[in-house]
Design an enzyme around this catalytic site. Sequence first.
Site, PDB file in Angstrom:
ATOM      1  N   GLU A   1      76.866  -2.176  48.814  1.00  0.00           N
ATOM      2  CA  GLU A   1      78.077  -2.320  47.904  1.00  0.00           C
ATOM      3  C   GLU A   1      79.282  -3.154  48.471  1.00  0.00           C
ATOM      4  OE1 GLU A   1      76.307   0.192  47.801  1.00  0.00           O
ATOM      5  OE2 GLU A   1      76.263   1.274  45.796  1.00  0.00           O
TER       6      GLU A   1
ATOM      7  N   ALA B   1      74.054  -1.340  40.098  1.00  0.00           N
ATOM      8  CA  ALA B   1      75.070  -1.493  38.920  1.00  0.00           C
ATOM      9  C   ALA B   1      75.144  -2.867  38.597  1.00  0.00           C
ATOM     10  CB  ALA B   1      76.401  -0.997  39.287  1.00  0.00           C
TER      11      ALA B   1
ATOM     12  N   GLY C   1      73.520   1.226  43.255  1.00  0.00           N
ATOM     13  CA  GLY C   1      73.470   2.266  42.342  1.00  0.00           C
ATOM     14  C   GLY C   1      71.879   2.798  42.098  1.00  0.00           C
TER      15      GLY C   1
ATOM     16  N   GLU D   1      71.426   5.150  44.774  1.00  0.00           N
ATOM     17  CA  GLU D   1      72.346   6.359  44.528  1.00  0.00           C
ATOM     18  C   GLU D   1      71.500   6.980  43.106  1.00  0.00           C
ATOM     19  OE1 GLU D   1      75.962   3.822  44.264  1.00  0.00           O
ATOM     20  OE2 GLU D   1      76.715   5.403  45.098  1.00  0.00           O
TER      21      GLU D   1
HETATM   22  C1  LIG Z   1      89.867   1.460  38.344  1.00  0.00           C
HETATM   23  C2  LIG Z   1      88.531   1.540  37.836  1.00  0.00           C
HETATM   24  C3  LIG Z   1      87.950   2.491  39.038  1.00  0.00           C
HETATM   25  C4  LIG Z   1      86.521   1.996  39.258  1.00  0.00           C
HETATM   26  C5  LIG Z   1      85.514   2.731  38.081  1.00  0.00           C
HETATM   27  C6  LIG Z   1      84.517   1.678  37.657  1.00  0.00           C
HETATM   28  C7  LIG Z   1      83.108   2.234  37.849  1.00  0.00           C
HETATM   29  C8  LIG Z   1      82.444   0.989  38.191  1.00  0.00           C
HETATM   30  C9  LIG Z   1      80.950   1.400  38.571  1.00  0.00           C
HETATM   31  C10 LIG Z   1      80.923   1.535  40.140  1.00  0.00           C
HETATM   32  C11 LIG Z   1      79.745   1.882  40.686  1.00  0.00           C
HETATM   33  C12 LIG Z   1      79.778   1.833  42.164  1.00  0.00           C
HETATM   34  C13 LIG Z   1      78.385   1.983  42.662  1.00  0.00           C
HETATM   35  C14 LIG Z   1      77.262   1.060  42.445  1.00  0.00           C
HETATM   36  C15 LIG Z   1      77.665  -0.223  42.944  1.00  0.00           C
HETATM   37  C16 LIG Z   1      76.431  -1.304  42.776  1.00  0.00           C
HETATM   38  O1  LIG Z   1      75.338  -1.019  42.385  1.00  0.00           O
HETATM   39  S1  LIG Z   1      76.811  -2.650  43.124  1.00  0.00           S
HETATM   40  C17 LIG Z   1      75.494  -3.412  43.212  1.00  0.00           C
HETATM   41  C18 LIG Z   1      74.592  -3.489  44.389  1.00  0.00           C
HETATM   42  N1  LIG Z   1      73.373  -4.224  44.384  1.00  0.00           N
HETATM   43  C19 LIG Z   1      73.559  -5.257  45.032  1.00  0.00           C
HETATM   44  O2  LIG Z   1      74.296  -5.708  45.595  1.00  0.00           O
HETATM   45  C20 LIG Z   1      71.969  -6.098  44.731  1.00  0.00           C
HETATM   46  C21 LIG Z   1      72.380  -7.253  44.622  1.00  0.00           C
HETATM   47  N2  LIG Z   1      71.129  -8.063  44.356  1.00  0.00           N
HETATM   48  C22 LIG Z   1      70.432  -8.821  45.198  1.00  0.00           C
HETATM   49  O3  LIG Z   1      70.779  -8.664  46.483  1.00  0.00           O
HETATM   50  C23 LIG Z   1      69.349  -9.666  45.000  1.00  0.00           C
HETATM   51  O4  LIG Z   1      69.781 -10.298  43.743  1.00  0.00           O
HETATM   52  C24 LIG Z   1      67.892  -8.753  44.828  1.00  0.00           C
HETATM   53  C25 LIG Z   1      68.069  -7.698  43.919  1.00  0.00           C
HETATM   54  C26 LIG Z   1      67.669  -8.362  46.381  1.00  0.00           C
HETATM   55  C27 LIG Z   1      66.886  -9.943  44.347  1.00  0.00           C
HETATM   56  O5  LIG Z   1      66.897 -11.008  45.174  1.00  0.00           O
HETATM   57  P1  LIG Z   1      66.237 -12.363  44.688  1.00  0.00           P
HETATM   58  O6  LIG Z   1      64.693 -12.064  44.357  1.00  0.00           O
HETATM   59  O7  LIG Z   1      66.231 -13.350  45.804  1.00  0.00           O
HETATM   60  O8  LIG Z   1      66.959 -12.852  43.246  1.00  0.00           O
HETATM   61  P2  LIG Z   1      68.192 -13.398  42.976  1.00  0.00           P
HETATM   62  O9  LIG Z   1      68.296 -14.776  42.795  1.00  0.00           O
HETATM   63  O10 LIG Z   1      69.176 -12.827  44.050  1.00  0.00           O
HETATM   64  O11 LIG Z   1      68.496 -12.561  41.867  1.00  0.00           O
HETATM   65  C28 LIG Z   1      67.739 -12.595  40.582  1.00  0.00           C
HETATM   66  C29 LIG Z   1      68.933 -12.651  39.550  1.00  0.00           C
HETATM   67  O12 LIG Z   1      69.385 -11.206  39.262  1.00  0.00           O
HETATM   68  C30 LIG Z   1      70.671 -11.145  39.331  1.00  0.00           C
HETATM   69  N3  LIG Z   1      70.984  -9.929  39.883  1.00  0.00           N
HETATM   70  C31 LIG Z   1      70.614  -9.358  41.107  1.00  0.00           C
HETATM   71  N4  LIG Z   1      71.141  -8.281  41.362  1.00  0.00           N
HETATM   72  C32 LIG Z   1      71.932  -7.937  40.178  1.00  0.00           C
HETATM   73  C33 LIG Z   1      72.828  -6.850  39.924  1.00  0.00           C
HETATM   74  N5  LIG Z   1      72.930  -5.750  40.570  1.00  0.00           N
HETATM   75  N6  LIG Z   1      73.652  -6.882  38.764  1.00  0.00           N
HETATM   76  C34 LIG Z   1      73.642  -8.075  38.010  1.00  0.00           C
HETATM   77  N7  LIG Z   1      72.652  -9.056  38.039  1.00  0.00           N
HETATM   78  C35 LIG Z   1      72.002  -9.113  39.261  1.00  0.00           C
HETATM   79  C36 LIG Z   1      71.129 -12.413  40.102  1.00  0.00           C
HETATM   80  O13 LIG Z   1      72.390 -12.825  39.842  1.00  0.00           O
HETATM   81  C37 LIG Z   1      69.938 -13.476  39.606  1.00  0.00           C
HETATM   82  O14 LIG Z   1      70.456 -14.007  38.385  1.00  0.00           O
HETATM   83  P3  LIG Z   1      71.221 -15.450  38.374  1.00  0.00           P
HETATM   84  O15 LIG Z   1      72.447 -15.346  38.944  1.00  0.00           O
HETATM   85  O16 LIG Z   1      71.150 -15.778  36.756  1.00  0.00           O
HETATM   86  O17 LIG Z   1      70.139 -16.446  38.881  1.00  0.00           O
END
Ligand SMILES: CCCCCCCCCCCCC/C=C/C(=O)SCCNC(=O)CCNC(=O)[C@H](O)C(C)(C)COP(=O)(O)OP(=O)(O)OC[C@H]1O[C@@H](n2cnc3c(N)ncnc32)[C@H](O)[C@@H]1OP(=O)(O)O
Length: 719
Positions: A123, A61, A100, A103
Site C-alpha cells: 500500500e 483492494a 487488502g 489483509e
Molecule cells: C476519507 C476516506 C477514508 C478512507 C476510507 C476509504 C477506504 C478505502 C479502502 C482502503 C483499503 C486500504 C487497504 C487496502 C489497500 C490495498 O489493497 S491497495 C492495493 C494493494 N495491491 C497492490 O498494490 C498490488 C498492485 N498490483 C501489482 O503489484 C501487480 O499488478 C501484480 C498484482 C503483482 C500483477 O503484476 P503483473 O502480472 O505484472 O500484471 P500487471 O500488468 O501489473 O497487472 C495486470 C492488470 O491488473 C491490474 N491490477 C493489478 N492490481 C490491481 C488492483 N489492486 N486493483 C485494480 N487493478 C489492478 C493492472 O492495472 C493491470 O491492468 P491494466 O492496467 O489494465 O493493464
Amino acid sequence: MAQYTRVSGSVGLITLQSPPVNALSAAVRQGIVDLMQRALSEPEVKSVVICGQNGIFCGGADIKEFGGQMSGPPLIPMIHAIEAASKPVVAAIEGIALGGGLELALGCHYRIAHSKAKVGLPEVTLGLLPGAGGSQRLPRLIGVPAALDLITTGRHVTAAEALKFGLVDQITDHNTVNVAVKFAQRVTDQPLDARRISTYPCLCPPDVDVLFEEVMQSVRRTARGAIAPIACVQAVRAAATLPYNQGMERERELLATLFTSGQAHALQYFFFAQRAVGRWSMPSGARWDTSKPRPVHKAAVIGLGTMGRGITVALAQAGFSVVAVETQEKQLMEAKQAISGMLERGAKRRGVAPALDKINYGRNIQSVADVDLVIEAVFEDMALKKKVFQQLSAVCKPSTFLCSNTSGLDIDQLACQTRNPELVVGMHFFAPAHVMKLLEVVYGPKSSPLAVATAMQLGKKIGKVSVAVGNCRGFVGNRMLKPYLEQALFLLEEGATPEFVDQVLEEFGFAMGVFRMSDLSGLDVGWKVRMADGLAMPDSTTGQPTRLRQGRRYSPLGDLLCEQRRFGQKTGRGWYQYDKPGSQVAKPDPWLHRFLDEYRARHALVAHRIDHQEVLERCLYSMINEGFRILEDGIAAGPEDIDVIYVFGYSWPRHRGGPMFYAATVGLNKVLERLEHYYQAHPDVPSLQPCPLLRKLVASGSPPIQKWREVIKKVRSQL
Ligand SMILES: CCCCCCCCCCCCC/C=C/C(=O)SCCNC(=O)CCNC(=O)[C@H](O)C(C)(C)COP(=O)(O)OP(=O)(O)OC[C@H]1O[C@@H](n2cnc3c(N)ncnc32)[C@H](O)[C@@H]1OP(=O)(O)O
C-alpha cells in the site's frame, strides 16, 4: 464476484472471481460477505477455504475504485466477520496475496501458501497504508521489526520467507486449494480463539522505542518528502503501544489523511501510467496489440564502455546469449573483468549462478554475423556510429535488428546507413544500464512496428520499463532536461548559488539537485555536445556576445568551468569541491562563489534575491513546457509516457506523479500564467514561451490528465 462450492462434503469453498488479479472490488466484497454467511449457516459445512480463481489469490483492494465513490460492503467489517467466524477459515494463497488480499488472509484463521506465491503489503507504494487492519495484525503475528520492514517498503516476499516470519502456516508445492481443503477438514474441531490475530499481544523487542526512532529517521531520509512511509511507521507504532481497537482507530485516522492526499492520487496515477506505457502506439497508427515482436535468442553489444558493459550484464542476466565486441584489446580485457565482476556480485545478491557462460567476447565485428539483434553502444559520436552501422549492415543477417544506444542522436541518420532501415531503432539506456529501470525505445520515420515491438519486448524481458518515443534531439528525457539545466544556469547568473538551487530541488523530492547531478555525470559530457553544436566557442569564432547564441540567451558558465578542467566528481572540482577526485561528498566551494561574483561583475549582472518559488517555477515549468511541446509534436503518445520517463530515468519524485501530472496538480492555468510572467521578464529565452498545446488545454477548461489525449489529437489534426 465470488463463487461458492461445497467440497469434500464439509468444506465451503469461496473462490474470488475478478480478473485479472481478483482485486477486492465492491462485487467481490459483497460476494465474500454473502458466501461467508451462507457457509456459516449451512450445518453440514464445518470449515471454509477462501481462494482466488486462475491461480491468483488476490491483488488487494481494487485501485480503480479509489478514484470514485466507494460502494459495497467495507473491507474492515468484512475481515472482522471472517476472523470472528465460528468455523475455521483457511486462506489458500496461490500467485499473490497483496495489500487488502493479504489483509483478508490475515483475517482468516490459517494461511496455506503455494511455494511460488508472493505476499506483501505494498500500500505504501500507492501512497496508503495497510488500512484494513494489516498495520495492526501483521506486527501482532510476525513481530514489530519484520512488520515495519514489510509495511514501510511494501516489498513482496516469497512463500519461504513468509513461512520463516510465521506469516503463513504451511507451504506446498502441490495444488494449494486441495491442500487447504484437507487442512480445513483437519482443523474443524480446533478451538479458534488462539487463531484470531487481533487478540494477540504485539510482539515488541525490549528496545522498541529506539527501534521506532531509528526506523523513523531512516524512513524520513529515504522518503524524499513522501508521507505514506511515515504514516506506516506511526500505524505500526500504534499496534505496538495501543490495544487493538485503539490501534485500528489510529490506522483509520492515518489512512483518511493519506487517502485524500495529493500524494496518494499521484502514486495511484503512476501505478496505471507505468502499465499504460506498455500499450504503445506510433503516429502511423501502429500499436502494441497489432504489432507482433519477433523472438530474439542471440544478441550482440558493440562497444564495451560503461554503457555497453551494463547492457551486456542486463542481457546475460535475463538469459540471452550475448556476443560482446570491443575492438581495442586492452579495453576488451578490462571490460571482461568488469562484466564478470558485475555478474558475480549480482548473482550473489540474488542467490543464483552468475551467467558468465552466456557471453562470448570478441574484437571483431564479424563475430555478430548470426545474431538476431545488435545494440551498438560506442561513443556518442555520429560519425563513429554511422561507420559502425554501415559495418553492421554489411555483416549481419538481413533480418537482424540494429539498435543504437544513443542519448539523443538522430536515429534516422543511422538507419540511412543500412540496407534495412526499417529494422533500426534507438534503445536509450540509462547508466548504470543493468540497474536503471528505464529504456527509451526510439522509432525513426523508417522504423517498422515490428522493430519497435521487438525492442519493447526485449526491454520487458531484461526487466526494463520501456517507453516508445519518437525521434528528435534528446528524445523525451534529455530534450526536457535542456530547458531545466538552462534555467538553473540562468539562476546562477542572476544571483543564486548551486547549493541553493540544489537544496530547493532536493526538498521538492529529486534524489539530487541539478548541480550535484551534473557533477556526478561529468560536466565535460555536455561541454563536448555544446562544442559540437557550435555553442561552447570563443566569442571571436561565433561573432556573438558571450551570453548570446543563435539569437537567444546562453549561459557559458558550464563551459567556463570545463575550461578550468572542473569536470565534477571525477576531477574533484565542479559546481562543488570534493576531498579528492572520485569522492562523492560535495562541499560548497568558495572559489566557485568568487567566480560567480566576478562573472556577474564582468557582465554587469546585478544579483537579486531568488526564492524557492522562483527556482521551482523556472526549472520545473520550463521543463513541463517542453513536455507539452513533445506531446504536441507527437514524440510522446501521452503524458503518462513523459511521467514514467522522468520518474524512472531522472529521479523525479514518484509521489508527485511525474512532471505532467505535477502540472495538472498545480493547475494548468497557473503553469501558463507563470510561464507568461517569466517569458515577459526573459523574452530572449524561448523555452519559457508557453506552448500552444498548454494554451489549448487551458482554453478547454484544463481537463483531467486522463483526457489530455483527446485535446492533443485535435491539436495534432489541425497541424
Ligand atoms: C476519507 C476516506 C477514508 C478512507 C476510507 C476509504 C477506504 C478505502 C479502502 C482502503 C483499503 C486500504 C487497504 C487496502 C489497500 C490495498 O489493497 S491497495 C492495493 C494493494 N495491491 C497492490 O498494490 C498490488 C498492485 N498490483 C501489482 O503489484 C501487480 O499488478 C501484480 C498484482 C503483482 C500483477 O503484476 P503483473 O502480472 O505484472 O500484471 P500487471 O500488468 O501489473 O497487472 C495486470 C492488470 O491488473 C491490474 N491490477 C493489478 N492490481 C490491481 C488492483 N489492486 N486493483 C485494480 N487493478 C489492478 C493492472 O492495472 C493491470 O491492468 P491494466 O492496467 O489494465 O493493464
